[in-house]
Design a protein around this motif. Structure first.
Motif, PDB file in Angstrom:
ATOM      1  N   PHE A 442       0.832  -1.199   0.000  1.00 22.44           N
ATOM      2  CA  PHE A 442       0.000   0.000   0.000  1.00 22.44           C
ATOM      3  C   PHE A 442       0.871   1.256   0.000  1.00 22.44           C
ATOM      4  CE2 PHE A 442      -4.625  -0.852   1.065  1.00 22.44           C
ATOM      5  CZ  PHE A 442      -5.080   0.044   0.105  1.00 22.44           C
ATOM      6  N   THR A 443       1.947   1.230   0.782  1.00 23.72           N
ATOM      7  CA  THR A 443       2.875   2.361   0.801  1.00 23.72           C
ATOM      8  C   THR A 443       3.469   2.588  -0.584  1.00 23.72           C
ATOM      9  OG1 THR A 443       3.439   1.935   3.112  1.00 23.72           O
ATOM     10  CG2 THR A 443       4.995   3.246   1.840  1.00 23.72           C
ATOM     11  N   ILE A 444       3.830   1.497  -1.231  1.00 19.64           N
ATOM     12  CA  ILE A 444       4.473   1.583  -2.546  1.00 19.64           C
ATOM     13  C   ILE A 444       3.506   2.078  -3.617  1.00 19.64           C
ATOM     14  CG2 ILE A 444       5.583   0.239  -4.378  1.00 19.64           C
ATOM     15  CD1 ILE A 444       6.587  -1.645  -2.071  1.00 19.64           C
ATOM     16  N   VAL A 445       2.282   1.537  -3.663  1.00 18.08           N
ATOM     17  CA  VAL A 445       1.366   1.911  -4.745  1.00 18.08           C
ATOM     18  C   VAL A 445       0.945   3.375  -4.639  1.00 18.08           C
ATOM     19  CG1 VAL A 445       0.475  -0.410  -5.156  1.00 18.08           C
ATOM     20  CG2 VAL A 445      -0.677   1.054  -3.495  1.00 18.08           C
ATOM     21  N   TYR A 446       0.866   3.904  -3.422  1.00 19.80           N
ATOM     22  CA  TYR A 446       0.517   5.321  -3.282  1.00 19.80           C
ATOM     23  C   TYR A 446       1.626   6.193  -3.871  1.00 19.80           C
ATOM     24  CZ  TYR A 446      -3.855   5.538  -0.659  1.00 19.80           C
ATOM     25  OH  TYR A 446      -5.180   5.490  -0.295  1.00 19.80           O
ATOM     26  N   VAL A 447       2.867   5.918  -3.487  1.00 20.85           N
ATOM     27  CA  VAL A 447       3.990   6.692  -4.012  1.00 20.85           C
ATOM     28  C   VAL A 447       4.112   6.489  -5.524  1.00 20.85           C
ATOM     29  CG1 VAL A 447       6.494   6.996  -3.949  1.00 20.85           C
ATOM     30  CG2 VAL A 447       5.234   6.586  -1.828  1.00 20.85           C
ATOM     31  N   TYR A 448       4.014   5.249  -5.942  1.00 15.79           N
ATOM     32  CA  TYR A 448       4.161   4.885  -7.357  1.00 15.79           C
ATOM     33  C   TYR A 448       3.117   5.600  -8.216  1.00 15.79           C
ATOM     34  CZ  TYR A 448       6.030   1.534 -10.811  1.00 15.79           C
ATOM     35  OH  TYR A 448       6.670   0.933 -11.870  1.00 15.79           O
ATOM     36  N   ALA A 449       1.863   5.563  -7.787  1.00 17.73           N
ATOM     37  CA  ALA A 449       0.785   6.175  -8.567  1.00 17.73           C
ATOM     38  C   ALA A 449       0.912   7.694  -8.586  1.00 17.73           C
ATOM     39  CB  ALA A 449      -0.574   5.772  -7.997  1.00 17.73           C
ATOM     40  N   LEU A 450       1.282   8.285  -7.454  1.00 16.34           N
ATOM     41  CA  LEU A 450       1.445   9.737  -7.399  1.00 16.34           C
ATOM     42  C   LEU A 450       2.542  10.211  -8.343  1.00 16.34           C
ATOM     43  CD1 LEU A 450       1.119  10.270  -3.553  1.00 16.34           C
ATOM     44  CD2 LEU A 450      -0.382  11.269  -5.277  1.00 16.34           C
ATOM     45  N   GLU A 451       3.585   9.405  -8.498  1.00 16.90           N
ATOM     46  CA  GLU A 451       4.677   9.752  -9.397  1.00 16.90           C
ATOM     47  C   GLU A 451       4.365   9.414 -10.850  1.00 16.90           C
ATOM     48  OE1 GLU A 451       8.440   9.187  -6.302  1.00 16.90           O
ATOM     49  OE2 GLU A 451       7.960   7.605  -7.739  1.00 16.90           O
ATOM     50  N   LEU A 452       3.420   8.542 -11.060  1.00 19.96           N
ATOM     51  CA  LEU A 452       3.116   8.064 -12.412  1.00 19.96           C
ATOM     52  C   LEU A 452       2.160   8.989 -13.158  1.00 19.96           C
ATOM     53  CD1 LEU A 452       3.662   5.566 -14.281  1.00 19.96           C
ATOM     54  CD2 LEU A 452       1.526   4.610 -13.380  1.00 19.96           C
ATOM     55  N   TYR A 453       1.150   9.522 -12.447  1.00 17.18           N
ATOM     56  CA  TYR A 453       0.131  10.352 -13.101  1.00 17.18           C
ATOM     57  C   TYR A 453       0.598  11.801 -13.218  1.00 17.18           C
ATOM     58  CZ  TYR A 453      -3.082   6.443 -12.350  1.00 17.18           C
ATOM     59  OH  TYR A 453      -3.684   5.214 -12.359  1.00 17.18           O
ATOM     60  N   PRO A 454       0.352  12.451 -14.364  1.00 19.49           N
ATOM     61  CA  PRO A 454       0.712  13.865 -14.541  1.00 19.49           C
ATOM     62  C   PRO A 454      -0.068  14.767 -13.585  1.00 19.49           C
ATOM     63  CG  PRO A 454       0.286  12.806 -16.658  1.00 19.49           C
ATOM     64  CD  PRO A 454      -0.176  11.862 -15.601  1.00 19.49           C
ATOM     65  N   THR A 455       0.485  15.938 -13.294  1.00 19.90           N
ATOM     66  CA  THR A 455      -0.132  16.877 -12.357  1.00 19.90           C
ATOM     67  C   THR A 455      -1.554  17.247 -12.758  1.00 19.90           C
ATOM     68  OG1 THR A 455       2.043  17.805 -11.848  1.00 19.90           O
ATOM     69  CG2 THR A 455       0.122  19.132 -11.247  1.00 19.90           C
ATOM     70  N   THR A 456      -1.784  17.448 -14.065  1.00 16.01           N
ATOM     71  CA  THR A 456      -3.098  17.886 -14.543  1.00 16.01           C
ATOM     72  C   THR A 456      -4.194  16.871 -14.267  1.00 16.01           C
ATOM     73  OG1 THR A 456      -2.455  17.045 -16.728  1.00 16.01           O
ATOM     74  CG2 THR A 456      -2.245  19.414 -16.345  1.00 16.01           C
ATOM     75  N   VAL A 457      -3.828  15.599 -14.102  1.00 15.71           N
ATOM     76  CA  VAL A 457      -4.829  14.561 -13.824  1.00 15.71           C
ATOM     77  C   VAL A 457      -4.406  13.694 -12.647  1.00 15.71           C
ATOM     78  CG1 VAL A 457      -5.801  14.411 -16.153  1.00 15.71           C
ATOM     79  CG2 VAL A 457      -3.756  13.075 -15.580  1.00 15.71           C
ATOM     80  N   ARG A 458      -3.533  14.242 -11.788  1.00 15.29           N
ATOM     81  CA  ARG A 458      -2.994  13.414 -10.702  1.00 15.29           C
ATOM     82  C   ARG A 458      -4.091  12.961  -9.741  1.00 15.29           C
ATOM     83  NH1 ARG A 458       1.525  16.063  -9.363  1.00 15.29           N
ATOM     84  NH2 ARG A 458       2.606  14.694 -10.836  1.00 15.29           N
ATOM     85  N   ASN A 459      -4.920  13.873  -9.288  1.00 16.01           N
ATOM     86  CA  ASN A 459      -5.968  13.481  -8.348  1.00 16.01           C
ATOM     87  C   ASN A 459      -7.003  12.599  -9.037  1.00 16.01           C
ATOM     88  OD1 ASN A 459      -5.950  14.755  -5.455  1.00 16.01           O
ATOM     89  ND2 ASN A 459      -8.065  14.187  -5.869  1.00 16.01           N
ATOM     90  N   ALA A 460      -7.298  12.892 -10.310  1.00 20.36           N
ATOM     91  CA  ALA A 460      -8.236  12.053 -11.063  1.00 20.36           C
ATOM     92  C   ALA A 460      -7.645  10.658 -11.265  1.00 20.36           C
ATOM     93  CB  ALA A 460      -8.551  12.691 -12.414  1.00 20.36           C
ATOM     94  N   GLY A 461      -6.340  10.598 -11.554  1.00 20.16           N
ATOM     95  CA  GLY A 461      -5.684   9.306 -11.711  1.00 20.16           C
ATOM     96  C   GLY A 461      -5.683   8.512 -10.431  1.00 20.16           C
ATOM     97  N   MET A 462      -5.395   9.203  -9.324  1.00 18.50           N
ATOM     98  CA  MET A 462      -5.459   8.538  -8.025  1.00 18.50           C
ATOM     99  C   MET A 462      -6.883   8.071  -7.753  1.00 18.50           C
ATOM    100  SD  MET A 462      -2.481   8.417  -6.583  1.00 18.50           S
ATOM    101  CE  MET A 462      -2.793   8.233  -4.825  1.00 18.50           C
ATOM    102  N   GLY A 463      -7.846   8.859  -8.228  1.00 10.62           N
ATOM    103  CA  GLY A 463      -9.244   8.475  -8.051  1.00 10.62           C
ATOM    104  C   GLY A 463      -9.584   7.207  -8.814  1.00 10.62           C
ATOM    105  N   VAL A 464      -9.049   7.085 -10.038  1.00 12.81           N
ATOM    106  CA  VAL A 464      -9.293   5.877 -10.845  1.00 12.81           C
ATOM    107  C   VAL A 464      -8.703   4.655 -10.151  1.00 12.81           C
ATOM    108  CG1 VAL A 464      -8.700   4.705 -12.999  1.00 12.81           C
ATOM    109  CG2 VAL A 464      -9.444   7.090 -13.051  1.00 12.81           C
ATOM    110  N   SER A 465      -7.444   4.774  -9.719  1.00 12.57           N
ATOM    111  CA  SER A 465      -6.798   3.646  -9.039  1.00 12.57           C
ATOM    112  C   SER A 465      -7.504   3.324  -7.727  1.00 12.57           C
ATOM    113  CB  SER A 465      -5.322   3.980  -8.767  1.00 12.57           C
ATOM    114  OG  SER A 465      -4.600   4.063  -9.971  1.00 12.57           O
ATOM    115  N   SER A 466      -7.846   4.377  -6.978  1.00  9.59           N
ATOM    116  CA  SER A 466      -8.531   4.160  -5.707  1.00  9.59           C
ATOM    117  C   SER A 466      -9.925   3.579  -5.923  1.00  9.59           C
ATOM    118  CB  SER A 466      -8.621   5.478  -4.933  1.00  9.59           C
ATOM    119  OG  SER A 466      -9.127   5.261  -3.643  1.00  9.59           O
ATOM    120  N   MET A 467     -10.571   3.948  -7.030  1.00  8.95           N
ATOM    121  CA  MET A 467     -11.879   3.393  -7.347  1.00  8.95           C
ATOM    122  C   MET A 467     -11.783   1.878  -7.528  1.00  8.95           C
ATOM    123  SD  MET A 467     -14.353   4.299 -10.580  1.00  8.95           S
ATOM    124  CE  MET A 467     -13.126   3.700 -11.754  1.00  8.95           C
ATOM    125  N   CYS A 468     -10.739   1.446  -8.234  1.00 12.23           N
ATOM    126  CA  CYS A 468     -10.527   0.004  -8.412  1.00 12.23           C
ATOM    127  C   CYS A 468     -10.210  -0.662  -7.072  1.00 12.23           C
ATOM    128  CB  CYS A 468      -9.394  -0.239  -9.402  1.00 12.23           C
ATOM    129  SG  CYS A 468      -9.765   0.308 -11.072  1.00 12.23           S
TER     130      CYS A 468
END
Length: 579
Positions: A442-468
């Motif tokens: 869980f620690t890794i996927v949070y850091v990994y996803a935050l670094e993976l998604y661009p700033t313009t869609v970072r929260n939306a990207g985190m939302g997609v991953s968190s939705m899953c």
């Protein structure tokens, strides 16, 4: 265009201002554990059967039980909702062993094998007979709230800002948590639990995003990892509080809401994300935020920081191209429009699904693991702290990709071989090792996803991953019902899912030692050679631009001192860059 990492070098990558904000976020997001894990106790139920006389105590087998409680040979268990319609005030005689008077429903009271369950939702609202569906519904309603919350607030965060979501979710959590403590009906309780899934979890996600966007490159991994240590610490604290309040769900719920009142001052201490403001071309507000940081950090923001960006905006307006050139409001849909970003998002989201599926499968069912639910709950929380540290060490040593693969695969294998043996201690030990690994995941996927998604869609990207992930946590309570058909089924299913996710993680681009992608265009090439080359050239160009600007500013200042032209020493810009 100025890179945000370069700006932080001048303002301070982790100065006093960011430290204050981080402490606020660290505590507020950690307290979300109270609401994520509450139903472990709120909706727990012990083995029980109908009470037939006052002050009756629980016994696994007795003459009284044999003549008052029907036994289902087909399901190999005692009835929990019915009793024989017999009068036992005169005692239980042999002729009563197989009464012919039929059965009747329980009179509203039960005998159970552990007094800690006396004040749970299950028993208080007289839904004990339907405890299986009710308990699983209560445990899955919070993840359902998580799912809806991250979709709604993820979009709000990327369009209107991080802080507004932080404020709304914090205040709403306090109000709903206190209201939930006075729930008059079970259905009101469910509505409150749904909202307590939406608000605190959205606060947690947004808090992680804010941390990633206010600190410098070298601080991101450790500080984001520590957020999970905060969650685990509050998780363990919740077990102690539940024990101290004798498992009374109303008192626990009220305490959780009241303690969050202490976090209200953080609303004035936490600022909007300057990185988000820059991406939205709100340069005046971004400059104001950066100046506030610099003042507290005792540093200085370079003059005319966004001069080039402002001139470009004005030029676009002057030629009436504003509609085509104005920054677009991106949504989660944009993540899936480019092959590279789409593939990364799908693989990352599956890993989130697997991680949450296993994590909540174990966490929300600790009352079924071991003998004392409070001790097991505390241990399950405590093992997360070394798990989070393990995740950070692996990320730092081997990178995000191999760290994610190793913890996920090892955790899954431990679950598979932890199929409950006759020795409960062995089963619990293996399950806790799996929990530690999944906490690291869980620690890794949070850091990994935050670094993976661009700033313009970072929260939306985190939302997609968190939705899953929420889909995984919604499903996980029901998987344990499969134990009635085949006892090893829940552990094998969760373990196999985790192992598959671990190997798929190897196909996600590595993000260690890379700049955060800021635009969708960055997301198109992130992880590829072209991205590294392009950003290397851009970084060199930005350094030269800032150096030239500083030289000009220094020259202007010198000229205004005595009115004479001065030559600037050729090493001046080099000294500024080094600083």
């Amino acid at each position: 265009m100025t890179q945000f990492e370069d700006i932080l070098k001048s303002v301070g990558p982790f100065g006093r201002s960011q430290q204050i904000q981080y402490i606020c976020i660290f505590i507020a997001t950690g307290a979300s554990a109270f609401f994520q894990m509450g139903n472990t106790f709120y909706s727990a139920s012990a083995d029980h059967y109908c009470r037939t006389y006052k002050n009756q105590t629980y016994e696994t087998n007795s003459k009284l039980k044999n003549c008052t409680i029907p036994y289902s040979y087909s399901e190999s268990e005692w009835e929990q909702c019915e009793r024989y319609d017999v009068n036992v005030s005169q005692g239980c005689f042999s002729r009563d062993l197989f009464p012919r008077s039929g059965t009747t429903d329980c009179d509203g009271e039960w005998v159970y094998d552990d007094h800690w369950y006396e004040n749970t939702v299950v028993f208080e609202f007289d839904l004990v007979c339907d405890r299986d569906w009710m308990k699983q519904l209560s445990k899955s309603i919070v993840p359902l709230g998580n799912l809806v919350g991250v979709i709604i607030f993820g979009q709000i965060s990327d369009i209107y800002g991080r802080k507004i979501v932080y404020v709304i979710c914090l205040l709403s959590t306090i109000v709903v948590a206190i209201a939930a403590a006075f729930s008059p009906t079970y259905y009101f309780f469910l509505v409150c639990q749904f909202l307590l899934g939406a608000f605190p979890h959205s606060l947690y996600i947004t808090g992680n995003v804010m941390v990633m966007e206010i600190v410098g490159f070298k601080y991101r991994t450790i500080l984001s990892s520590l957020i999970h240590v905060s969650f685990s610490s509050f998780y363990a604290l919740f077990g102690i509080i539940a024990y101290g309040l004798s498992g009374n769900w109303r008192k626990i719920q009220l305490f959780s809401g009241l303690i969050c009142i202490l976090f209200i001052p953080s609303i004035w201490l936490v600022t909007e994300s300057a990185m988000w403001l820059i991406q939205k071309s709100k340069y005046a507000k971004a400059t104001k935020v950066l100046n506030k940081w610099a003042k507290i950090n005792k540093t200085k923001v370079p003059d005319n920081l966004f001069k080039e960006e402002k001139e470009m905006t004005e030029k676009i307006k002057s030629v009436k191209e504003i509609e085509e050139k104005v920054p677009k409001k991106y949504t989660a849909v944009d993540i899936f429009k480019t092959p590279n970003l789409r593939t990364s998002a799908v693989l990352m989201s599956f890993n989130w699904f697997s991680c949450s599926f296993v994590y909540y499968g174990i966490s929300m069912n600790t009352d079924q693991i071991g003998e004392n639910p409070y001790i097991t709950f505390f241990i399950a929380a405590a093992v997360e702290i070394p798990g989070s540290v393990l995740g950070w060490l692996l990320m730092r040593t081997f990178g995000r990709r191999w760290a994610l693969c190793s913890t996920t695969v090892v955790g899954g294998l431990c679950l598979i071989i932890s199929v409950p043996p006759e020795n409960v201690n062995v089963s619990v030990t293996l399950a806790m090792i799996a929990k530690m690994c999944i906490a690291g995941t869980f620690t890794i996927v949070y850091v990994y996803a935050l670094e993976l998604y661009p700033t313009t869609v970072r929260n939306a990207g985190m939302g997609v991953s968190s939705m899953c992930a929420r889909v995984g946590s919604i499903v996980s309570p029901y998987v344990f019902l499969l134990a009635d058909i085949w006892e090893p089924a829940p552990y094998i299913i969760m373990g196999a899912t985790s192992v598959v996710a671990g190997f798929l993680a190897l196909f996600i681009p590595e993000t260690r030692n890379h700049r955060l992608p800021e635009t969708i265009e960055d997301g198109r090439t992130f992880g590829k050679k072209s991205y590294r080359e392009e950003n290397s050239e851009r970084a060199e160009k930005n350094v030269r631009s800032i150096s030239v600007q500083v030289d000009i500013d220094v020259a202007e200042n010198v000229n205004t001192v005595d009115g004479f032209d001065k030559d600037i020493h050729p090493t001046a810009s080099g000294l500024v860059n080094e600083a």
